[in-house]
Design an enzyme around this catalytic site. Structure first.
Site, PDB file in Angstrom:
ATOM      1  CB  CYS A 165      -1.323   0.000   1.076  1.00 25.84           C
ATOM      2  SG  CYS A 165       0.000  -0.003   2.243  1.00 25.84           S
ATOM      3  CB  CYS A 200      -1.866 -15.604  -2.800  1.00 22.22           C
ATOM      4  SG  CYS A 200      -1.246 -13.342  -2.207  1.00 22.22           S
ATOM      5  CB  CYS A 222      -3.672 -11.686   4.596  1.00 20.18           C
ATOM      6  SG  CYS A 222      -3.970 -13.721   3.942  1.00 20.18           S
ATOM      7  CD  GLN A 262      -6.817 -14.507 -11.497  1.00 23.08           C
ATOM      8  OE1 GLN A 262      -7.089 -13.042 -11.648  1.00 23.08           O
ATOM      9  NE2 GLN A 262      -7.462 -14.738 -11.542  1.00 23.08           N
ATOM     10  CG  PHE A 267      -9.035 -12.192  -5.292  1.00 24.07           C
ATOM     11  CD1 PHE A 267      -8.513 -13.711  -4.529  1.00 24.07           C
ATOM     12  CD2 PHE A 267      -7.822 -11.004  -4.403  1.00 24.07           C
ATOM     13  CE1 PHE A 267      -7.625 -12.904  -3.434  1.00 24.07           C
ATOM     14  CE2 PHE A 267      -6.778 -11.507  -4.057  1.00 24.07           C
ATOM     15  CZ  PHE A 267      -6.717 -12.605  -2.618  1.00 24.07           C
ATOM     16  CD  GLU A 316     -15.105 -18.381  -9.102  1.00 27.01           C
ATOM     17  OE1 GLU A 316     -15.156 -17.658  -9.228  1.00 27.01           O
ATOM     18  OE2 GLU A 316     -15.582 -19.373 -10.064  1.00 27.01           O
TER      19      GLU A 316
HETATM   20  S1  FES Z   1      -1.713 -15.303   1.290  1.00 29.13           S
HETATM   21 FE1  FES Z   1      -2.116 -13.545   0.072  1.00 29.13          FE
HETATM   22  S2  FES Z   1      -2.755 -11.820   0.857  1.00 29.13           S
HETATM   23 FE2  FES Z   1      -1.878 -12.978   2.207  1.00 29.13          FE
HETATM   24  S1  FES Z   2       3.347  -1.005   1.962  1.00 25.46           S
HETATM   25 FE1  FES Z   2       4.265  -0.853   4.426  1.00 25.46          FE
HETATM   26  S2  FES Z   2       2.540  -0.608   5.086  1.00 25.46           S
HETATM   27 FE2  FES Z   2       1.461  -1.569   3.387  1.00 25.46          FE
END
Ligand code: FES
Ligand code: FES
Ligand code: FAD
Length: 1350
Positions: free
Chosen positions: A44, A114, A161, A788, A819, A1282
């Site tokens: 993020c 993942c 996650c 994908q 997803f 799904e």
């Molecule tokens: S295992 Fe995919 S985001 Fe946590």
């Molecule tokens: S990449 Fe640093 S908290 Fe999300």
């Protein structure tokens, strides 16, 4: 000027010394681009996900000890780690030097799918273990840490996650806790159910307290951490070590006119993202005045640079004192509240002063300002050489702090409370803090917070409660800063508390707590203020005797939002595995799970950048329909390393402006003259670094013009008016069932033309869209893509570049969450990089930042539904008619499948007759794409909403209406004519009744009723929901090759996106090859490696979508293995005759010598009669709502899901839990809001809230049903990816049931009898939505009723 120094630190024990650093560089940027340690992931870039967490270790020369704390490397500036040691997940352990038990346990508890979040999870847990071992708690038994279960769960409370649903991660964490009950730990690959505790413990990867804990390189002890002056060409970093030095820096700055930035830990950059354009960075942490703690009779003074975590520690230290004075109790309450600020890896570095400064300067919705305001805090400010103490209240009200002013410290005065007042029976101090936020613990800003400090005494005459004095502060609700509600304070002071006084106070409060215009959920926020005030004072009216402890009270029947949120209790997993096809059916560990945990698994963006690599970022449209006149980049950036833009004009001769293609149509790569939606790609900026490309794209100025253009189509109603629809091929349009008029005629009741709407959902894969394109000889190009559907990217790029498909090679190893969002939506990303690389003859890569990804993504399809339904008195539905308008956005993508998918899922019930008209509307929104259960989620929910309304109309129990409308096998045949299967395969009726037992449905329904009767401010609801899901298989290629040593490589068209496809393929390869029946094949599964998808090796790879790619990939390798076995058989039989028995390795070596072809490939094409099938499951969920805040707690979910004979029940369990939690996000939490133009407003972790560990069912029980043989299925297995997502509707329905109870009660206060249950609960049913349905004014209503009754 001080002398330039160098920046020295260590990463995983390796020394780094840098002489020139751009101070805006983050630790994450450095680690990912300058080192081999790629386990720190960018999820993020704003502190909101935990994918980048590292452990920082710092030597304290005064105390001669090392401090270890976790931090987000995406916000930590590199210069601020001078003298520190950094540990990443590879540093905790790795496959070469030995994995850490954390990695092994995470893998063994099946806690990584993942794998993109996993290294961050591991480091978060590691940090907690390291610090627990430092405590002087009693030793725990061997194998355990000193960490407690609660701490272990909370260790990952701020980590996101998107795959697992958290339960297995929590179990892996809890397995280290000294106080864990091993019976509470869920399914894992270490032990089997029923084994005793000692055996279980011995099977766990061994953990020793101090097990390879942080190694702090000795050379760092010599580094003076606070002395640092660094400069790059343009910018400098200063670490003053005294106030005087700081003042000198300010003075020199005035002379030079530099743009300066004061820094403590830079976490505010996560919110304000303004880190680039400063000349000078001044690190305040070395100034002693900013780090001090002073405690005396007058209070506690905290240096402004002190971290929130440290402050919590300091405030709680007092609790160990001899007496719990009122002051100490207040301090502890403050500390408790601060534990809900951000997440631990933010609190560990974020400073108290930094928080107050952004609250003061930038109107940040701070918790700390609100709680400190209630206790009359003071702050010390330095402006130039002037020092002053002022009240926090005045500080907040002053104009924004100037750049040269520094907040030195904060003082919480003792208010004369530091004496032990408990003997003073006359007056009591009560203190309480509140916050209402989408997540109780995990990283969410409050809608409103409050803190109340009140002095009360008992009235001698009446025995009632007198309010002697009070301080009531409120904040974060859309106000400039935290405020005190002085009018309400005055109203209450000196009064004898009564319902009437409280009613007046609430009314006055509501009139003044009014969020500023533009604040979202304004009414809700005001209602929270009333709720908290009521929550605080109401118990004192009811039972003043309870106010005995001097600072708070407990009343079990009252809602008490801020009690410590309990996380998870033990879940129960029942896996009915078969061993007929060994090792298929075994719950083996996910392939590559330990590599994912240690962070060694390579994702697309982890591939080292080739020499000369350039980076791209999109400039996208901010208008829904506009002509683009020009695009201007910031000129200074051009000099700085921005190389220009790529747009539709750069499509080579012979190429085509094509960004993606499906069987339904194409989408342009770049808008040509006209941008057709917000987020439409206009151009692609190319720069020397990703950061620069992002800055350039972000600051580009686009000149739009809308002259002579039509109005954009921004709603489905507009689309209908303008007949703007996408065509749905007739073969895909679903069939009506039965005779609608006849069905309607049979009905006793009808609901006519009822409308409902469903919104969108964002994928929130942890790894955003990414690709790397590398030009090769002879006009060829290799593209690494997180996709994908590489086959589709491959063909699109060839058309885009105008080169033959055999010039292209797409490689995808693994995808960090898909997803559905990495299907069609990944193609333009790969194509943009390919186009730029093709043009510039240089490698080009892109990693989309989260904001751009969220704006462009499109997500799930919103829709408007209008239905008419006919039904009999007993709830049996006789006819259903639907009109559905699907908002597909601007390009067709896969939207033409929506009618088929929606109706397929609606057909879960027997509607008697079913008729529909579904239009796929073309609008000026970003095109919507497939998202896990596309159309099916909505279809299934529509069915449930209709059932709910029918039950409400008839005042029947909704569960009985569901039951009566479930299919018989006969009706199933009518509704699902191509895939109804054999009668014994229709397992839903048995699942439906079976789930009642483990879920204890009938008894819990009674208990819920009982709970609702005796609780006024909390209500519960319970709901059971079925799923019938139509699946279909697609052709899939496979290839199996055996090497001379007997090891095997399998390749398949399917992509490993976290769903465990590789693991199942491995098992299937081992099973199918073992048909050769020679010695050593039982361990074959360990010899099989599944490798990356390569479109040159594996043509016709198709899509990884629709839940069935694992089984079709398995079938493809099974067919390959059959070919190989047939080829090997004659040789094996001959050798066996000669040698008696033959080992696998010997057979293969001989086969090599005899030139047997040991590589086989095939394309599995499912037969028409076996292509489609139905799958079944059911869930029971129970929730509890808080009537004052609208908060919903998910108490328990039980699921039974039919996996046929699961190929790998551990993998399927993960899919079921993960899908359910993602569905829970859709139904309850995730608002993917846009403005009127379609611009996504929820554009990051701050405002888009996926579930966290504290927002999943507290008790989560899953049973995987082994429904035996299914002849037409792949080794009798059924898909799990799904369908379980749809079951999360059970939580929504349970919430509706709880709201219904609340509304009944509220109506009774208005002396209105009779239930009011005919309301529609929106999706998602967030806290504000729930509260609105209960009534924003319930506190006022209740008090009015009370006053009236008196
Ligand atoms: S295992 Fe995919 S985001 Fe946590
Ligand atoms: S990449 Fe640093 S908290 Fe999300
Ligand atoms: C993901 C996340 C979630 C969060 N959630 C919450 C929450 O729920 N509730 C809440 O209250 N807060 C929350 N915060 C805010 C957090 O508390 C602040 O970001 C943090 O306290 C700022 O401290 P810092 O040391 O990182 O400041 P920095 O980022 O270094 O500085 C912040 C600003 O203040 C200035 N500054 C810093 N110290 C001083 C000083 N002593 N004198 C003058 N200027 C100064 C800096 O120049 C800068 O402009 C959250 C933050 C993040 C990243």
């Amino acid at each position: 000027m001080p002398t330039q120094t160098s920046l020295v630190f260590a990463v995983n024990g390796e020394r780094f010394e840098l002489f020139k650093v751009d101070p805006s560089t983050t630790l994450l940027e450095f680690l990912r681009s300058q080192t081999t340690f790629k386990s720190v992931k960018l999820g993020c870039g704003e502190g909101g996900c935990g994918a980048c967490v590292v452990l920082i270790s710092k030597y304290d020369p005064i105390l001669d000890r090392i401090e270890d704390f976790t931090a987000s490397s995406c916000l930590t500036l590199l210069c601020s780690i001078h003298g520190c040691s950094i540990t990443t997940s590879e540093g905790i352990g790795n496959s070469k030097d030995g994995l850490h038990p954390i990695h092994k346990r995470v893998a063994g508890f099946h806690a990584s799918q993942c794998g993109f979040c996993t290294p961050g999870m591991c480091v978060s847990l590691f940090g907690t273990l390291v610090n627990a071992e430092k405590t002087n708690r009693l030793d725990t038994p061997p194998g355990f840490s000193k960490v407690t279960v609660t701490e272990a769960e909370k260790a990952i409370a701020g980590n996101l996650c998107r795959c697992t649903g958290y339960r297995p991660i929590a179990d892996a964490c809890k397995s280290f806790a000294g106080d864990v009950d091993m019976e509470d730990l869920g399914f894992n690959s270490f032990w089997r159910k029923g084994e005793n505790k000692d055996l279980k413990l011995s099977r766990l990867p061994q953990y020793e307290q101090n097990h390879k804990n942080v190694i702090f390189p000795m050379f760092l002890k010599e580094i003076k951490p606070d002395v640092l002056f660094l400069a790059s060409d343009k910018r400098s970093w200063h670490s003053p070590s005294s106030i005087m030095e700081l003042q000198r820096l300010f003075e020199s700055n005035q002379v030079n006119g530099n743009r300066i930035k004061l820094i403590v830990s830079n976490t505010a950059m996560g919110y304000y993202k303004d880190n680039y354009d400063y000349d000078r960075y001044i690190d305040l942490r070395g100034v002693p005045e900013l780090s001090k703690i002073r405690k005396d009779q007058t209070g506690i003074e905290i240096g402004a640079a002190m971290t929130i975590s440290k402050a919590i520690e300091v405030l709680k230290e007092e609790i160990s004192g001899e007496f719990l004075s009122d002051f100490v109790r207040i301090l502890v309450k403050i500390a408790d509240h601060m534990e809900k600020v951000a997440s631990s890896f933010i609190r560990n570095t974020a400073s108290i002063g930094g928080n107050l400064v952004i609250a003061q300067k930038n109107n940040f919705p701070s918790d700390i300002a609100t709680i400190f305001l209630a206790v009359d805090s003071m702050v010390q400010i330095m402006s130039g050489t002037k020092l002053e103490w002022i009240a926090l209240e005045e500080f907040l009200e002053r104009p924004p702090l100037s750049l040269e002013s520094v907040l030195l410290s904060i003082k919480i005065p003792s208010l004369g409370l530091n004496k032990n007042n408990s003997s003073d029976q006359k007056s009591k101090f009560l203190f309480e803090t509140y916050r209402a936020s989408p997540r109780p613990l995990g990283n969410a800003l409050p809608y409103l917070n409050a803190a109340f400090l009140v002095k009360v005494s008992q009235c001698k005459d009446s025995g009632g409660t007198m309010i002697d004095s009070c301080r009531l502060s409120f904040g974060a609700y859309g106000t400039k800063h935290a405020i005190r509600e002085k009018n309400v304070e005055q109203l209450l002071e000196g009064k004898l508390l009564s319902f009437s006084i409280l009613h007046d106070a609430v009314n006055l409060l509501i009139a003044t707590i009014v969020p500023e215009s533009g604040t979202t959920k304004a009414g809700y926020r005001s209602s929270l203020a009333a709720g908290f005030l009521f929550k605080f004072f109401n118990p004192m009216i009811d039972s003043p005797a309870k106010i005995t402890n001097g600072y708070g009270y407990t009343n079990p029947n009252q809602a008490h939002h801020d009690e410590i949120p309990t996380l998870l209790s033990s879940g129960n997993q029942v896996l009915e595995a078969g061993n007929e096809y060994h090792p298929v059916g075994e719950p083996i560990m996910k392939s590559g799970a330990t590599l994912q945990a240690s962070g060694e698994a390579v994702f697309t963006d982890d591939i080292p950048s080739p020499n000369n690599c350039l980076y791209g970022a999109y400039i996208y449209s901010a208008k829904p329909l506009a002509r683009v006149r020009s695009i201007e980049l910031r000129p200074d950036l051009l000099l700085d390393g921005v190389r220009g833009v790529i747009s539709s004009k750069d499509i080579p001769i012979g190429g085509e402006n094509i960004g993606s293609k499906t069987i339904f149509g194409i989408e342009p790569l770049f808008a040509e003259e006209i941008a057709r939606c917000v987020g439409d790609r206009l151009a692609f900026v190319i720069a020397d670094t990703q950061k620069l490309a992002d800055v350039a794209a972000n600051s580009a100025v686009v000149d739009y013009d809308t002259e002579d253009l039509d109005q954009p189509i921004l709603s489905v109603e507009d689309a209908v008016e303008k007949s703007s629809f996408f065509e749905v091929p007739p073969f895909l349009y679903p069939k009506h069932v039965g005779d609608l008029s006849k069905g309607m005629a049979e009905a006793d009741h009808k609901i006519i033309s009822k409308e409902m709407k469903l919104g969108s959902q964002y994928y929130f894969y942890m790894e955003t869209q990414t690709a790397l394109a590398v030009p090769d000889e002879d006009n060829c190009i290799i593209i690494y893509s997180s996709s994908q559907c590489p086959e589709y990217s491959h063909a699109t790029i060839a058309r885009c570049l105008g080169i033959p498909e055999n010039n292209i090679r797409m490689i995808t190893r693994r995808v960090g969450g898909g997803f559905g969002g990495k299907a069609i939506k990944s193609i333009p990303v790969a194509a943009s990089c390919a186009l730029a690389a093709h043009k510039l003859r240089r490698p080009v890569r892109m990693y989309l930042n989260r904001k751009a990804d969220m704006i462009i993504a499109g997500g799930r399809h919103p829709m408007k539904i209008t239905y008419s339904v006919g039904f009999r008195n007993d709830g049996k539905i006789t006819a259903l008619e639907l009109q559905i308008l699907v908002n597909a956005g601007i390009y067709v993508d896969i939207s033409a499948i929506m009618p088929h998918n929606i109706v397929g899922a609606i057909k879960k019930y027997d509607w008697g007759a079913l008729s529909f008209d579904i239009k796929v509307c073309r609008t000026n929104h970003p095109s919507r794409s497939a998202m896990r259960g596309p159309g099916e989620v909505q279809g299934s929910y529509i069915a449930e909403a209709i059932i709910e309304n029918v039950a409400a109309m008839l005042s029947l129990d909704v569960d009985s209406v569901r039951s009566i409308n479930l299919h018989t096998h006969e009706s199933l045949k009518l509704f699902h004519e191509y895939c109804f299967g054999e009668p014994h395969e229709y397992t839903l009726p048995s699942i439906w009744s079976k789930i009642a037992a483990p879920a204890n449905y009938d008894q819990r329904t009674k208990m819920v009723k009982e709970f609702n009767k005796i609780n006024t401010w909390r209500k519960r609801g319970i709901s059971r929901v079925p799923v019938v899901f139509q699946l279909s298989l697609r052709p899939t290629p496979g290839k199996v090759s055996i090497f001379s040593d007997g090891s095997v490589v399998a390749e398949v068209g399917g992509i490993e996106i976290g769903q465990g496809l590789w693991t199942k393929v491995k098992q299937m390869t081992a099973f199918a090859l073992s048909a050769i029946q020679c010695d050593g094949t039982e361990g074959l599964v360990d010899k099989v490696r599944v490798v990356q998808s390569d479109t040159v090796s594996m043509v016709q790879g198709g899509f990884t979508a629709g839940s069935t790619t694992s089984e079709s990939s398995c079938e493809a390798v099974r067919l390959c293995c059959n070919i190989l076995v047939e080829r090997l058989k004659p040789l094996k039989e001959r050798l066996q005759k000669e040698m008696g028995s033959i080992k696998w390795e010997t057979l293969i070596l001989q086969a090599y010598m005899q030139a047997v072809n040991l590589s086989a490939s095939t394309l599995y094409v499912p037969g028409m009669d076996s292509m489609m099938y139905l799958n079944y499951g059911a869930a029971v969920s129970e929730v509890e709502i808080d009537l004052l805040t609208g908060e919903t707690r998910f108490l328990q979910t039980d699921i039974i899901y039919d996996c046929g004979q699961s190929l790998n029940p551990a993998v399927d369990l993960g899919q079921i839990e993960g899908a359910f939690v993602q569905g829970l996000g859709f139904f309850m939490l995730e608002e993917y809001e846009t403005n009127a133009d379609g611009l996504v407003l929820a554009d990051g972790t701050w405002n888009y809230k996926i579930p966290t560990i504290d927002t999943i069912p507290k008790q989560f029980n899953v049973q995987i049903l082994n429904s035996g043989h299914h002849q037409k299925r792949v080794l009798s297995s059924k898909a799990s990816g799904e369908p379980p997502l749809l079951l999360a509707a059970s939580v929504h329905c349970a919430t509706r049931a709880a709201i219904k109870e609340a509304r009944k009660q509220v109506l009774s206060w208005s002396n209105f009898v009779g239930p009011d249950s005919t309301f529609d609960l929106e999706v998602p049913a967030t806290m504000p939505v729930v509260k609105e349905h209960i009534g924003l004014d319930i506190v006022q209503r209740y008090l009015k009723w009370k006053v009236g009754n008196k």
